[in-house]
Design a protein around this motif. Structure first.
Motif, mmCIF file in Angstrom:
data_model
loop_
_atom_site.group_PDB
_atom_site.id
_atom_site.type_symbol
_atom_site.label_atom_id
_atom_site.label_comp_id
_atom_site.label_asym_id
_atom_site.label_seq_id
_atom_site.Cartn_x
_atom_site.Cartn_y
_atom_site.Cartn_z
ATOM 1 N N LEU A 59 0.872 -1.179 0.000
ATOM 2 C CA LEU A 59 0.000 0.000 0.000
ATOM 3 C C LEU A 59 0.910 1.230 0.000
ATOM 4 O O LEU A 59 1.875 1.293 0.766
ATOM 5 C CB LEU A 59 -0.899 0.001 1.246
ATOM 6 C CG LEU A 59 -1.806 1.215 1.466
ATOM 7 C CD1 LEU A 59 -2.859 1.276 0.370
ATOM 8 C CD2 LEU A 59 -2.476 1.142 2.847
ATOM 9 N N VAL A 60 0.637 2.184 -0.881
ATOM 10 C CA VAL A 60 1.430 3.413 -0.953
ATOM 11 C C VAL A 60 0.550 4.586 -0.499
ATOM 12 O O VAL A 60 -0.568 4.766 -1.003
ATOM 13 C CB VAL A 60 1.957 3.651 -2.377
ATOM 14 C CG1 VAL A 60 2.699 4.994 -2.450
ATOM 15 C CG2 VAL A 60 2.886 2.517 -2.795
ATOM 16 N N VAL A 61 1.074 5.354 0.461
ATOM 17 C CA VAL A 61 0.329 6.508 1.000
ATOM 18 C C VAL A 61 1.139 7.771 0.743
ATOM 19 O O VAL A 61 2.309 7.866 1.143
ATOM 20 C CB VAL A 61 0.081 6.352 2.517
ATOM 21 C CG1 VAL A 61 -0.669 7.574 3.044
ATOM 22 C CG2 VAL A 61 -0.705 5.083 2.801
ATOM 23 N N LEU A 62 0.536 8.706 0.031
ATOM 24 C CA LEU A 62 1.155 10.017 -0.144
ATOM 25 C C LEU A 62 0.706 10.872 1.032
ATOM 26 O O LEU A 62 -0.416 11.358 1.078
ATOM 27 C CB LEU A 62 0.725 10.645 -1.471
ATOM 28 C CG LEU A 62 1.338 12.023 -1.766
ATOM 29 C CD1 LEU A 62 2.847 11.901 -2.008
ATOM 30 C CD2 LEU A 62 0.670 12.676 -2.978
ATOM 31 N N GLY A 99 -4.070 9.178 -0.704
ATOM 32 C CA GLY A 99 -3.584 10.459 -0.197
ATOM 33 C C GLY A 99 -4.048 10.632 1.238
ATOM 34 O O GLY A 99 -5.163 10.250 1.590
ATOM 35 N N ALA A 100 -3.198 11.203 2.083
ATOM 36 C CA ALA A 100 -3.566 11.376 3.490
ATOM 37 C C ALA A 100 -2.779 12.530 4.091
ATOM 38 O O ALA A 100 -1.757 12.976 3.541
ATOM 39 C CB ALA A 100 -3.306 10.092 4.276
ATOM 40 N N SER A 101 -3.267 12.978 5.223
ATOM 41 C CA SER A 101 -2.560 13.996 5.996
ATOM 42 C C SER A 101 -2.667 13.617 7.455
ATOM 43 O O SER A 101 -3.761 13.617 8.035
ATOM 44 C CB SER A 101 -3.162 15.390 5.771
ATOM 45 O OG SER A 101 -2.593 16.317 6.672
ATOM 46 N N ALA A 102 -1.541 13.263 8.036
ATOM 47 C CA ALA A 102 -1.542 12.919 9.459
ATOM 48 C C ALA A 102 -1.873 14.132 10.302
ATOM 49 O O ALA A 102 -2.431 14.004 11.403
ATOM 50 C CB ALA A 102 -0.165 12.357 9.840
ATOM 51 N N LEU A 103 -1.551 15.342 9.785
ATOM 52 C CA LEU A 103 -1.773 16.570 10.536
ATOM 53 C C LEU A 103 -3.248 16.921 10.618
ATOM 54 O O LEU A 103 -3.786 17.206 11.691
ATOM 55 C CB LEU A 103 -0.996 17.717 9.878
ATOM 56 C CG LEU A 103 -1.100 19.070 10.574
ATOM 57 C CD1 LEU A 103 -0.492 19.010 11.978
ATOM 58 C CD2 LEU A 103 -0.406 20.166 9.741
ATOM 59 N N THR A 104 -3.951 16.850 9.468
ATOM 60 C CA THR A 104 -5.367 17.230 9.446
ATOM 61 C C THR A 104 -6.303 16.032 9.593
ATOM 62 O O THR A 104 -7.493 16.204 9.840
ATOM 63 C CB THR A 104 -5.699 17.950 8.126
ATOM 64 O OG1 THR A 104 -5.558 17.017 7.041
ATOM 65 C CG2 THR A 104 -4.759 19.133 7.903
ATOM 66 N N GLY A 105 -5.779 14.841 9.434
ATOM 67 C CA GLY A 105 -6.610 13.646 9.514
ATOM 68 C C GLY A 105 -7.259 13.260 8.200
ATOM 69 O O GLY A 105 -7.941 12.220 8.116
ATOM 70 N N ALA A 106 -7.039 14.070 7.152
ATOM 71 C CA ALA A 106 -7.645 13.771 5.849
ATOM 72 C C ALA A 106 -7.089 12.462 5.292
ATOM 73 O O ALA A 106 -5.884 12.251 5.257
ATOM 74 C CB ALA A 106 -7.353 14.906 4.872
ATOM 75 N N GLY A 107 -7.963 11.576 4.858
ATOM 76 C CA GLY A 107 -7.566 10.317 4.229
ATOM 77 C C GLY A 107 -7.112 9.242 5.193
ATOM 78 O O GLY A 107 -6.891 8.082 4.772
ATOM 79 N N VAL A 108 -6.972 9.566 6.479
ATOM 80 C CA VAL A 108 -6.496 8.564 7.448
ATOM 81 C C VAL A 108 -7.502 7.432 7.567
ATOM 82 O O VAL A 108 -7.129 6.260 7.713
ATOM 83 C CB VAL A 108 -6.228 9.215 8.821
ATOM 84 C CG1 VAL A 108 -5.928 8.142 9.880
ATOM 85 C CG2 VAL A 108 -5.081 10.204 8.722
ATOM 86 N N ASP A 109 -8.791 7.772 7.507
ATOM 87 C CA ASP A 109 -9.810 6.731 7.601
ATOM 88 C C ASP A 109 -9.714 5.746 6.441
ATOM 89 O O ASP A 109 -9.939 4.536 6.609
ATOM 90 C CB ASP A 109 -11.207 7.347 7.648
ATOM 91 C CG ASP A 109 -11.482 8.248 6.429
ATOM 92 O OD1 ASP A 109 -10.493 8.746 5.825
ATOM 93 O OD2 ASP A 109 -12.652 8.447 6.093
ATOM 94 N N LYS A 110 -9.318 6.237 5.251
ATOM 95 C CA LYS A 110 -9.158 5.342 4.095
ATOM 96 C C LYS A 110 -7.942 4.429 4.278
ATOM 97 O O LYS A 110 -7.985 3.259 3.895
ATOM 98 C CB LYS A 110 -9.016 6.146 2.815
ATOM 99 C CG LYS A 110 -10.283 6.902 2.424
ATOM 100 C CD LYS A 110 -10.093 7.639 1.109
ATOM 101 C CE LYS A 110 -11.365 8.376 0.705
ATOM 102 N NZ LYS A 110 -11.179 9.101 -0.576
ATOM 103 N N VAL A 111 -6.885 4.973 4.849
ATOM 104 C CA VAL A 111 -5.699 4.144 5.123
ATOM 105 C C VAL A 111 -6.070 3.049 6.110
ATOM 106 O O VAL A 111 -5.742 1.872 5.924
ATOM 107 C CB VAL A 111 -4.547 5.003 5.679
ATOM 108 C CG1 VAL A 111 -3.368 4.112 6.089
ATOM 109 C CG2 VAL A 111 -4.105 6.029 4.652
ATOM 110 N N ARG A 112 -6.789 3.443 7.159
ATOM 111 C CA ARG A 112 -7.187 2.469 8.185
ATOM 112 C C ARG A 112 -8.133 1.421 7.577
ATOM 113 O O ARG A 112 -8.022 0.230 7.867
ATOM 114 C CB ARG A 112 -7.866 3.206 9.337
ATOM 115 C CG ARG A 112 -8.044 2.347 10.594
ATOM 116 C CD ARG A 112 -8.731 3.122 11.697
ATOM 117 N NE ARG A 112 -7.894 4.195 12.203
ATOM 118 C CZ ARG A 112 -8.263 5.477 12.282
ATOM 119 N NH1 ARG A 112 -9.456 5.856 11.859
ATOM 120 N NH2 ARG A 112 -7.439 6.389 12.777
#
Length: 539
Positions: free
Chosen positions: A191-194, A228-241
């Motif tokens: 899995l690749v996360v930007l 795509g994700a942002s650990a800072l804003t939480g954007a896309g983290v739910d998709k990674v999880r």
């Protein structure tokens, strides 16, 4: 995934592992040790991982310095587990976050992860039965050799690889050339996360993700999911999880990871070995090899000696008794070659045939080389060398083996012919008749010399008996000698033909033992290797 499907997948993986191991063992001494050692290391890792908990899926977070890997790890965990602040800007040792602690300890020990965190429920990772281990790993571009060694080891051990890239260095050649491209066969467990997409204008995010997808396609990872994700804003983290949760629930990651490892190892073996099968051994090539070896071993000299020895022996036994003793003055051709003795004596004896000349050695070398070339035709380079090497090794044993084969072949040199006895009796009768006639005339001559009465000699057609006895005895002796030579010539040809056939069989047996069988063994080893490699590739 159902238990039946899991069992089926495990069985298929076992067959592939067995095929890979068989291919590795068959390639011993043919392929480079480094390639075989790498395959053995993979097999040992696979065996160890399969003996560990199958209820836990190990997901490793990999990334370069500054990619926000630890921050994303925390975001997925829903807790500040990994320190990502300026106090410790880089991860120095693996950290595990575990959902479902029971049964995870041996697996973590094997992974050599000492820092362990019992994770709390968070959006999809809710209870002890989840069976998930997330690993925060050192940066792969770390200046510390120890940190880099940990990353390289973990790349080969974890079940799922999460590569965390950032917008500034997502196209960096280091991560693509050193890690992603070599792991192209592991797309199913990658899995690749930007990360840090918050640093990009919202309109540019799709374009950057598309660019990254194109680079991954060139790496051989075109089917890999890119998020795509942002650990800072939480954007896309739910998709990674959610993507990680999907992998865990499918229970396929371990088998898929190991299957990818097997495929990669099989490709490495195939790359080192090359493709193709050897033509193998044909009856015609064995015949040609036997003929050439027979010529080089001077079989024709032995066959000629058999014929001449038989003629000599025939003359000695059936010739005119008055002159046959002269035959003994000529040496027996077979005895000169030390070929009169067979059986037990031949086990220690050698022939006295002349040593092979340069031309004969060249003939032997050429015959063996041609045979090996024909058998190895179509085989890839390393295996062709192995086949030829087996032939060359046998070639070194040929001179002694061929000589011993000739020495131990029963040429029937001591076997008597049925007609010898008949001719011998007739010859002696002819001689005795002639001697009797001479004796009779001698008696008559003595009586006449002593002026004593000489009895009348019987006559036939005016010829006295003694004269007829002498003439008849001598004529019969000469006739028998001539007939004996005719008989001997025909029997010698038959004896020579029989010797040639027996010697050819002995030479063929040597060729079979020293050349054909070793070459055939290598040819069959290549066939078995290709079959095992096909199994390892799951074809």
């Amino acid at each position: 995934m159902s238990r039946h499907s899991v069992a089926k997948e495990s069985s298929a993986l076992q067959r592939r592992l067995e095929g890979l191991n068989a291919a590795r063992e068959l390639a011993g001494g043919v392929l480079p040790d480094a390639t075989l050692d790498s395959t053995l290391a993979l097999l040992e890792r696979a065996s160890s991982r399969r003996s560990m908990s199958a209820d836990h899926t190990v997901v490793g977070f990999f990334g370069a310095t500054g990619s926000g890997k630890s921050s994303l790890f925390n975001a997925v965990n829903g807790a500040e587990i990994a320190t990502a602040a300026a106090r410790r800007p880089t991860t120095s040792e693996p950290l595990a976050s575990v959902w479902g602690v029971e049964g995870s300890e041996p697996l973590l020990d094997w992974l050599q992860v000492n820092k362990r965190h019992h994770a709390q429920a968070v959006d999809g990772f809710a209870d002890e039965s989840t069976g998930l281990i997330l690993l925060d790993l050192p940066d792969f571009d770390s200046t510390s050799a120890a940190n880099r060694a940990v990353v390289e080891r973990m790349v080969g051990l974890v079940d799922v690889l999460v590569w965390v890239l950032d917008p500034q260095k997502y196209a960096d050649a280091a991560v693509h050339n050193e890690f992603l491209t070599p792991m192209a066969s592991h797309g199913a467990v990658t899995l690749v996360v930007l990360n840090q997409i918050d640093k990009l204008p919202a309109a540019e995010v799709p374009h950057v993700l598309e660019s990254l997808q194109g680079i991954l396609k060139r790496d051989g990872l075109g089917t890999v999911k890119v998020l795509g994700a942002s650990a800072l804003t939480g954007a896309g983290v739910d998709k990674v999880r959610a993507s990680i949760r999907q992998v865990v629930q499918a229970r396929e990651a371990i088998s898929q990871r190991l299957s990818a490892d097997v495929a990669r190892a099989a490709d490495e073996l195939a790359g080192a070995a090359g493709e193709g099968d050897a033509a193998g051994i044909k009856a015609g090539t064995v015949d040609r090899l036997t003929e050439q070896l027979a010529t080089a071993a001077n079989v024709h000299v032995v066959v000629d000696a058999v014929a001449r020895s038989y003629k000599r022996e025939s003359t000695a036994r059936t010739g005119w008794p008055v002159t046959r003793w002269m035959i003994g003055l000529r040496a027996d051709p077979l005895r000169r070659l030390n070929l009169r003795r067979v059986g037990a004596a031949a086990d220690t004896n050698r022939t006295s045939l002349p040593k092979a000349s340069a031309a004969e050695r060249a003939r032997t070398d050429s015959a063996v080389r041609d045979f090996a070339d024909a058998a190895s035709e179509g085989a890839p380079g390393p295996w062709r060398n192995a086949i030829r090497g087996a032939a060359r090794e046998g070639r070194e044993k040929l001179p002694g083996a061929l000589d011993h084969a000739i020495a131990s072949t029963d040429l029937k040199a001591e076997r008597k012919s049925w007609w010898w006895g008949i001719f011998n009796v007739l010859q002696w009768l002819a001689l005795l008749t002639a001697v009797g006639g001479l004796g009779w005339l001698g008696v008559l001559a003595v009586l006449g010399y002593l002026q004593m009465p000489v009895p009348e000699v019987p006559r036939v057609e005016g010829w006295p008996y003694p004269t007829l006895m002498i003439a008849g005895g001598v004529a019969l002796g000469i006739l028998l000698a001539m007939l004996g030579k005719v008989f001997a010539a025909g029997a010698a040809r038959a004896r020579a033909a029989s010797a040639r056939k027996k010697l050819a069989a002995s030479i063929r047996a040597v060729a079979q033992r020293e050349i054909v069988e070793p070459v055939d063994l290598e040819v069959n080893r290549l066939k078995s290797f290709n079959k095992a490699l096909k199994t390892a590739r799951g074809r």
